[in-house]
Motif scaffolding. Sequence first.
Motif, PDB file in Angstrom:
ATOM      1  N   ALA A  20      47.547  55.684  64.760  1.00 16.98           N
ATOM      2  CA  ALA A  20      48.102  56.525  65.825  1.00 16.98           C
ATOM      3  C   ALA A  20      49.507  56.999  65.463  1.00 16.98           C
ATOM      4  CB  ALA A  20      48.131  55.756  67.135  1.00 16.98           C
ATOM      5  N   ASP A  21      49.790  58.276  65.710  1.00 12.49           N
ATOM      6  CA  ASP A  21      51.110  58.842  65.452  1.00 12.49           C
ATOM      7  C   ASP A  21      52.073  58.469  66.564  1.00 12.49           C
ATOM      8  OD1 ASP A  21      50.427  60.091  63.092  1.00 12.49           O
ATOM      9  OD2 ASP A  21      49.771  61.918  64.103  1.00 12.49           O
ATOM     10  N   THR A  22      53.334  58.351  66.203  1.00 10.70           N
ATOM     11  CA  THR A  22      54.389  58.127  67.173  1.00 10.70           C
ATOM     12  C   THR A  22      55.215  59.398  67.250  1.00 10.70           C
ATOM     13  OG1 THR A  22      54.461  55.805  66.524  1.00 10.70           O
ATOM     14  CG2 THR A  22      56.299  56.633  67.816  1.00 10.70           C
ATOM     15  N   TYR A  23      55.524  59.814  68.464  1.00 11.78           N
ATOM     16  CA  TYR A  23      56.249  61.062  68.682  1.00 11.78           C
ATOM     17  C   TYR A  23      57.542  60.817  69.446  1.00 11.78           C
ATOM     18  CZ  TYR A  23      51.798  63.395  67.656  1.00 11.78           C
ATOM     19  OH  TYR A  23      50.650  63.840  67.065  1.00 11.78           O
ATOM     20  N   LEU A  24      58.500  61.693  69.218  1.00  6.91           N
ATOM     21  CA  LEU A  24      59.652  61.834  70.097  1.00  6.91           C
ATOM     22  C   LEU A  24      59.416  63.113  70.882  1.00  6.91           C
ATOM     23  CD1 LEU A  24      62.637  61.051  67.715  1.00  6.91           C
ATOM     24  CD2 LEU A  24      61.643  59.561  69.432  1.00  6.91           C
ATOM     25  N   TYR A  25      59.628  63.056  72.183  1.00  5.96           N
ATOM     26  CA  TYR A  25      59.417  64.216  73.047  1.00  5.96           C
ATOM     27  C   TYR A  25      60.738  64.616  73.681  1.00  5.96           C
ATOM     28  CZ  TYR A  25      54.439  63.033  72.927  1.00  5.96           C
ATOM     29  OH  TYR A  25      53.159  62.774  72.524  1.00  5.96           O
ATOM     30  N   GLY A  26      60.893  65.890  73.967  1.00 11.01           N
ATOM     31  CA  GLY A  26      62.074  66.342  74.670  1.00 11.01           C
ATOM     32  C   GLY A  26      61.840  67.682  75.342  1.00 11.01           C
ATOM     33  N   GLU A  27      62.535  67.879  76.461  1.00 10.89           N
ATOM     34  CA  GLU A  27      62.535  69.171  77.136  1.00 10.89           C
ATOM     35  C   GLU A  27      63.899  69.791  76.891  1.00 10.89           C
ATOM     36  OE1 GLU A  27      62.024  69.047  81.368  1.00 10.89           O
ATOM     37  OE2 GLU A  27      62.001  71.231  81.541  1.00 10.89           O
ATOM     38  N   PHE A  28      63.902  70.964  76.306  1.00 10.54           N
ATOM     39  CA  PHE A  28      65.145  71.655  75.989  1.00 10.54           C
ATOM     40  C   PHE A  28      65.176  72.950  76.782  1.00 10.54           C
ATOM     41  CE2 PHE A  28      64.273  68.716  72.660  1.00 10.54           C
ATOM     42  CZ  PHE A  28      65.515  68.210  72.316  1.00 10.54           C
ATOM     43  N   ILE A  29      66.317  73.203  77.422  1.00 16.32           N
ATOM     44  CA  ILE A  29      66.418  74.309  78.371  1.00 16.32           C
ATOM     45  C   ILE A  29      67.500  75.281  77.914  1.00 16.32           C
ATOM     46  CG2 ILE A  29      66.895  74.912  80.778  1.00 16.32           C
ATOM     47  CD1 ILE A  29      66.010  72.014  81.480  1.00 16.32           C
ATOM     48  N   TYR A  30      67.184  76.568  77.998  1.00 12.00           N
ATOM     49  CA  TYR A  30      68.138  77.626  77.675  1.00 12.00           C
ATOM     50  C   TYR A  30      68.348  78.464  78.922  1.00 12.00           C
ATOM     51  CZ  TYR A  30      70.446  81.245  74.926  1.00 12.00           C
ATOM     52  OH  TYR A  30      71.360  82.125  74.406  1.00 12.00           O
ATOM     53  N   ASN A  31      69.587  78.600  79.351  1.00  5.83           N
ATOM     54  CA  ASN A  31      69.924  79.385  80.530  1.00  5.83           C
ATOM     55  C   ASN A  31      70.068  80.847  80.123  1.00  5.83           C
ATOM     56  OD1 ASN A  31      70.959  80.525  82.842  1.00  5.83           O
ATOM     57  ND2 ASN A  31      72.560  78.991  83.129  1.00  5.83           N
ATOM     58  N   LEU A  32      69.126  81.671  80.567  1.00  8.30           N
ATOM     59  CA  LEU A  32      69.146  83.081  80.200  1.00  8.30           C
ATOM     60  C   LEU A  32      70.225  83.865  80.945  1.00  8.30           C
ATOM     61  CD1 LEU A  32      65.304  83.723  80.061  1.00  8.30           C
ATOM     62  CD2 LEU A  32      66.859  83.396  78.145  1.00  8.30           C
ATOM     63  N   ASN A  33      70.866  83.245  81.940  1.00  9.51           N
ATOM     64  CA  ASN A  33      71.961  83.899  82.655  1.00  9.51           C
ATOM     65  C   ASN A  33      73.242  83.901  81.828  1.00  9.51           C
ATOM     66  OD1 ASN A  33      70.471  84.449  84.996  1.00  9.51           O
ATOM     67  ND2 ASN A  33      70.817  82.393  85.746  1.00  9.51           N
ATOM     68  N   VAL A  34      73.271  83.072  80.784  1.00  8.12           N
ATOM     69  CA  VAL A  34      74.440  82.972  79.925  1.00  8.12           C
ATOM     70  C   VAL A  34      73.987  83.286  78.510  1.00  8.12           C
ATOM     71  CG1 VAL A  34      76.245  81.447  79.082  1.00  8.12           C
ATOM     72  CG2 VAL A  34      75.369  81.152  81.386  1.00  8.12           C
ATOM     73  N   ASP A  35      74.653  84.210  77.878  1.00 10.41           N
ATOM     74  CA  ASP A  35      74.298  84.556  76.512  1.00 10.41           C
ATOM     75  C   ASP A  35      75.479  84.246  75.616  1.00 10.41           C
ATOM     76  OD1 ASP A  35      73.875  87.245  74.396  1.00 10.41           O
ATOM     77  OD2 ASP A  35      72.379  85.680  74.663  1.00 10.41           O
ATOM     78  N   PHE A  36      75.247  83.489  74.548  1.00  9.09           N
ATOM     79  CA  PHE A  36      76.337  83.051  73.692  1.00  9.09           C
ATOM     80  C   PHE A  36      76.474  83.872  72.413  1.00  9.09           C
ATOM     81  CE2 PHE A  36      75.053  79.299  76.124  1.00  9.09           C
ATOM     82  CZ  PHE A  36      76.261  79.037  76.747  1.00  9.09           C
ATOM     83  N   ARG A  37      75.724  84.936  72.309  1.00  9.14           N
ATOM     84  CA  ARG A  37      75.839  85.775  71.124  1.00  9.14           C
ATOM     85  C   ARG A  37      77.165  86.530  71.159  1.00  9.14           C
ATOM     86  NH1 ARG A  37      70.394  89.020  71.457  1.00  9.14           N
ATOM     87  NH2 ARG A  37      71.227  89.254  73.512  1.00  9.14           N
ATOM     88  N   SER A  38      77.591  87.017  70.003  1.00  7.07           N
ATOM     89  CA  SER A  38      78.893  87.679  69.924  1.00  7.07           C
ATOM     90  C   SER A  38      78.901  89.039  70.623  1.00  7.07           C
ATOM     91  CB  SER A  38      79.301  87.848  68.458  1.00  7.07           C
ATOM     92  OG  SER A  38      78.337  88.630  67.792  1.00  7.07           O
ATOM     93  N   ASP A  39      77.762  89.691  70.709  1.00  7.89           N
ATOM     94  CA  ASP A  39      77.690  91.003  71.343  1.00  7.89           C
ATOM     95  C   ASP A  39      76.741  90.926  72.539  1.00  7.89           C
ATOM     96  OD1 ASP A  39      77.995  93.660  71.866  1.00  7.89           O
ATOM     97  OD2 ASP A  39      76.608  94.342  70.299  1.00  7.89           O
ATOM     98  N   PRO A  40      77.231  90.429  73.709  1.00  9.23           N
ATOM     99  CA  PRO A  40      76.324  90.142  74.823  1.00  9.23           C
ATOM    100  C   PRO A  40      75.857  91.387  75.566  1.00  9.23           C
ATOM    101  CG  PRO A  40      78.547  89.579  75.441  1.00  9.23           C
ATOM    102  CD  PRO A  40      78.584  90.044  74.003  1.00  9.23           C
ATOM    103  N   PHE A  41      74.573  91.610  75.544  1.00 10.47           N
ATOM    104  CA  PHE A  41      73.905  92.577  76.398  1.00 10.47           C
ATOM    105  C   PHE A  41      74.565  93.958  76.461  1.00 10.47           C
ATOM    106  CE2 PHE A  41      71.065  89.438  77.845  1.00 10.47           C
ATOM    107  CZ  PHE A  41      71.798  88.265  77.974  1.00 10.47           C
ATOM    108  N   PRO A  42      74.661  94.671  75.362  1.00  8.88           N
ATOM    109  CA  PRO A  42      75.269  96.004  75.426  1.00  8.88           C
ATOM    110  C   PRO A  42      74.408  96.965  76.246  1.00  8.88           C
ATOM    111  CG  PRO A  42      74.298  95.615  73.278  1.00  8.88           C
ATOM    112  CD  PRO A  42      74.186  94.334  74.045  1.00  8.88           C
ATOM    113  N   GLY A  43      75.013  97.596  77.244  1.00  6.97           N
ATOM    114  CA  GLY A  43      74.339  98.582  78.074  1.00  6.97           C
ATOM    115  C   GLY A  43      73.257  98.024  78.976  1.00  6.97           C
ATOM    116  N   MET A  44      73.296  96.744  79.262  1.00  7.06           N
ATOM    117  CA  MET A  44      72.248  96.122  80.063  1.00  7.06           C
ATOM    118  C   MET A  44      72.643  96.115  81.544  1.00  7.06           C
ATOM    119  SD  MET A  44      70.553  92.493  79.145  1.00  7.06           S
ATOM    120  CE  MET A  44      68.940  92.663  78.462  1.00  7.06           C
TER     121      MET A  44
END
Length: 141
Positions: A20-44
Amino acid sequence: MKKRILIPLFLILSGFSLIADTYLYGEFIYNLNVDFRSDPFPGMTTDDFESKPGEEYEEEVIENLLEEARWVFSAMIYGLKITYTPSDISRSVEQFFEVELLAEIKRGDHRLVVYDTYLEDNLYHLFIRYSLDTYQNRRLE
């Protein structure tokens, strides 16, 4: 007669636990209300912002969350080296804080898998699992 049945049954069941395999599980969440890219949402507009992300943007979010999962799972398996020096004004010492992984899961490891996703209230949820090999499982134990 009962002993003959129990011994093979025990051997079969113990073999399944080794396979039997052993796993690590996780829930990872990204908030789409915040964008961390250098050029956020031009003309949006606000309406565009509230809509489901495009395929290209979704791939970028998934890559970012996979990278985060790789870091978290690496820390769980191998551990961290933490260096901290508190500040001391009288001796002109600045505060220093550093966290390093002792070892890391390789980027692109095929055992790191996204097995479910959903979007709710502009939060993109990824459920990620990592299949441990025998060595990693022993380290974790």
